[in-house]
Design a protein around this motif. Structure first.
Motif, PDB file in Angstrom:
ATOM      1  N   ARG A   1      37.205  70.292  49.864  1.00 17.52           N
ATOM      2  CA  ARG A   1      36.149  70.732  50.794  1.00 17.52           C
ATOM      3  C   ARG A   1      35.022  71.294  49.941  1.00 17.52           C
ATOM      4  O   ARG A   1      35.176  72.296  49.250  1.00 17.52           O
ATOM      5  CB  ARG A   1      36.684  71.782  51.771  1.00 17.52           C
ATOM      6  CG  ARG A   1      35.672  72.164  52.858  1.00 17.52           C
ATOM      7  CD  ARG A   1      36.366  72.861  54.040  1.00 17.52           C
ATOM      8  NE  ARG A   1      37.093  74.032  53.601  1.00 17.52           N
ATOM      9  CZ  ARG A   1      36.629  75.292  53.706  1.00 17.52           C
ATOM     10  NH1 ARG A   1      35.453  75.521  54.251  1.00 17.52           N
ATOM     11  NH2 ARG A   1      37.357  76.302  53.290  1.00 17.52           N
ATOM     12  N   ARG A   2      33.894  70.625  49.986  1.00 20.25           N
ATOM     13  CA  ARG A   2      32.753  70.957  49.133  1.00 20.25           C
ATOM     14  C   ARG A   2      31.620  71.470  50.012  1.00 20.25           C
ATOM     15  O   ARG A   2      31.203  70.802  50.951  1.00 20.25           O
ATOM     16  CB  ARG A   2      32.295  69.711  48.372  1.00 20.25           C
ATOM     17  CG  ARG A   2      31.095  69.915  47.459  1.00 20.25           C
ATOM     18  CD  ARG A   2      30.568  68.547  47.036  1.00 20.25           C
ATOM     19  NE  ARG A   2      29.517  68.647  46.044  1.00 20.25           N
ATOM     20  CZ  ARG A   2      28.230  68.865  46.315  1.00 20.25           C
ATOM     21  NH1 ARG A   2      27.842  69.049  47.575  1.00 20.25           N
ATOM     22  NH2 ARG A   2      27.325  68.890  45.341  1.00 20.25           N
ATOM     23  N   ILE A   3      31.124  72.649  49.707  1.00 23.69           N
ATOM     24  CA  ILE A   3      30.000  73.190  50.449  1.00 23.69           C
ATOM     25  C   ILE A   3      28.831  73.426  49.501  1.00 23.69           C
ATOM     26  O   ILE A   3      28.995  73.566  48.287  1.00 23.69           O
ATOM     27  CB  ILE A   3      30.360  74.506  51.177  1.00 23.69           C
ATOM     28  CG1 ILE A   3      30.768  75.594  50.179  1.00 23.69           C
ATOM     29  CG2 ILE A   3      31.457  74.277  52.192  1.00 23.69           C
ATOM     30  CD1 ILE A   3      31.000  76.941  50.832  1.00 23.69           C
ATOM     31  N   TYR A   4      27.653  73.425  50.058  1.00 23.18           N
ATOM     32  CA  TYR A   4      26.418  73.649  49.301  1.00 23.18           C
ATOM     33  C   TYR A   4      25.412  74.292  50.249  1.00 23.18           C
ATOM     34  O   TYR A   4      25.363  73.934  51.432  1.00 23.18           O
ATOM     35  CB  TYR A   4      25.876  72.318  48.781  1.00 23.18           C
ATOM     36  CG  TYR A   4      24.543  72.445  48.070  1.00 23.18           C
ATOM     37  CD1 TYR A   4      24.493  72.761  46.716  1.00 23.18           C
ATOM     38  CD2 TYR A   4      23.353  72.262  48.770  1.00 23.18           C
ATOM     39  CE1 TYR A   4      23.267  72.885  46.070  1.00 23.18           C
ATOM     40  CE2 TYR A   4      22.133  72.399  48.132  1.00 23.18           C
ATOM     41  CZ  TYR A   4      22.098  72.709  46.789  1.00 23.18           C
ATOM     42  OH  TYR A   4      20.892  72.849  46.149  1.00 23.18           O
ATOM     43  N   PRO A   5      24.609  75.244  49.744  1.00 21.17           N
ATOM     44  CA  PRO A   5      24.647  75.897  48.429  1.00 21.17           C
ATOM     45  C   PRO A   5      25.641  77.049  48.423  1.00 21.17           C
ATOM     46  O   PRO A   5      26.423  77.189  49.367  1.00 21.17           O
ATOM     47  CB  PRO A   5      23.213  76.408  48.284  1.00 21.17           C
ATOM     48  CG  PRO A   5      22.808  76.733  49.701  1.00 21.17           C
ATOM     49  CD  PRO A   5      23.469  75.697  50.561  1.00 21.17           C
TER      50      PRO A   5
ATOM     51  N   GLY B   1      29.172  73.120  45.558  1.00 18.71           N
ATOM     52  CA  GLY B   1      28.390  72.064  44.932  1.00 18.71           C
ATOM     53  C   GLY B   1      27.201  72.608  44.158  1.00 18.71           C
ATOM     54  O   GLY B   1      26.627  73.640  44.513  1.00 18.71           O
ATOM     55  N   LYS B   2      26.830  71.901  43.101  1.00 19.88           N
ATOM     56  CA  LYS B   2      25.675  72.301  42.292  1.00 19.88           C
ATOM     57  C   LYS B   2      24.387  71.653  42.779  1.00 19.88           C
ATOM     58  O   LYS B   2      23.290  72.061  42.391  1.00 19.88           O
ATOM     59  CB  LYS B   2      25.922  71.935  40.837  1.00 19.88           C
ATOM     60  CG  LYS B   2      27.072  72.724  40.198  1.00 19.88           C
ATOM     61  CD  LYS B   2      27.236  72.375  38.728  1.00 19.88           C
ATOM     62  CE  LYS B   2      28.368  73.182  38.097  1.00 19.88           C
ATOM     63  NZ  LYS B   2      28.560  72.844  36.655  1.00 19.88           N
ATOM     64  N   GLU B   3      24.523  70.618  43.609  1.00 20.21           N
ATOM     65  CA  GLU B   3      23.356  69.944  44.167  1.00 20.21           C
ATOM     66  C   GLU B   3      23.751  69.317  45.497  1.00 20.21           C
ATOM     67  O   GLU B   3      24.940  69.115  45.765  1.00 20.21           O
ATOM     68  CB  GLU B   3      22.836  68.870  43.213  1.00 20.21           C
ATOM     69  CG  GLU B   3      23.855  67.826  42.843  1.00 20.21           C
ATOM     70  CD  GLU B   3      23.339  66.865  41.792  1.00 20.21           C
ATOM     71  OE1 GLU B   3      23.914  65.764  41.690  1.00 20.21           O
ATOM     72  OE2 GLU B   3      22.388  67.199  41.074  1.00 20.21           O
TER      73      GLU B   3
END
Length: 220
Positions: free
Chosen positions: A126-130, A145-147
């Motif tokens: 599970r990837r969230i940004y920013p 995430g970095k971007e």
């Protein structure tokens, strides 16, 4: 919508079917390589859909879910982050007018993550940004995430206001309070005052919130 899609893609081999996400009866067990849900998973019954996705996916298949709450981090005016969140989620603003599924999205699809773990899925990410995305204070891991993966578009104060006016919840709010000042316009005025800005056409340096959830079924 289906007819419009068919007409727009008349030469394609894609087949368009209307179906409940929780009951994909037209698909055989373990017959699908990939299931994607973009900006709609929060309107689906989580446990039923996760079970059905596991039924139809091949053991090597993938489930990919993407969503965005509509919020953003104002890199040049971080004080605007909370003003924006209070507008969209506050119970005395628009928060009471969203449909119930909205909470799933604001949490970064945490309930989906729980369902995948409980269903013994593998390779769950599970990837969230920013990194300003508000995360539930719970124990499931999350990748920052970095971007951005999807939500990477530029706005000015003016086009930001136009975006806010597309929110369906705004129409619901003003259906109940037609006499009140447009809430989106009032928000932008408040944020610009906080930022010390007066130029509606000044570009904004925003990081749009998004969540990407990926997993593989575990073969029994």
């Amino acid at each position: 919508m289906l007819e419009s899609a068919r007409k727009a893609d008349s030469n394609s081999s894609i087949e368009y079917i209307r179906s409940s996400a929780e009951s994909l009866d037209f698909l055989k067990d373990h017959s699908v390589d990939l299931i994607t849900v973009a900006t709609g998973a929060h309107w689906i019954r989580v446990d039923e859909f996760v079970a059905e996705a596991k039924r139809v996916l091949k053991p090597t298949g993938s489930l990919v879910i993407f969503g965005y709450p509509g919020f953003a981090h104002f890199k040049d005016y971080p004080q605007c982050d909370r003003i924006f969140k209070d507008y969209g989620s506050g119970k005395d603003r628009l928060g009471s007018y969203w449909d119930a599924g909205r909470e799933l999205l604001i949490s970064g699809y945490y309930k989906y993550h729980e369902a995948l773990v409980g269903g013994s899925w593998s390779d769950i990410v599970r990837r969230i940004y920013p990194d300003t995305f508000e995360k539930p204070a719970k124990d499931l891991p999350v990748v920052i995430g970095k971007e951005p993966v999807v939500m990477d578009f530029k706005v000015t104060w003016r086009s930001f206001l136009a975006f806010l006016k597309t929110w369906s919840v705004l129409a619901k709010y003003h259906k109940q309070y037609p006499e009140r000042e447009n809430a989106a316009e009032a928000l932008v005025q408040e944020m610009m005052a906080s930022a010390g800005e007066t130029d509606m056409d000044k570009p904004l340096n925003l990081e749009w919130e998004e969540v990407l959830l990926m997993a593989h079924p575990v073969s029994k």
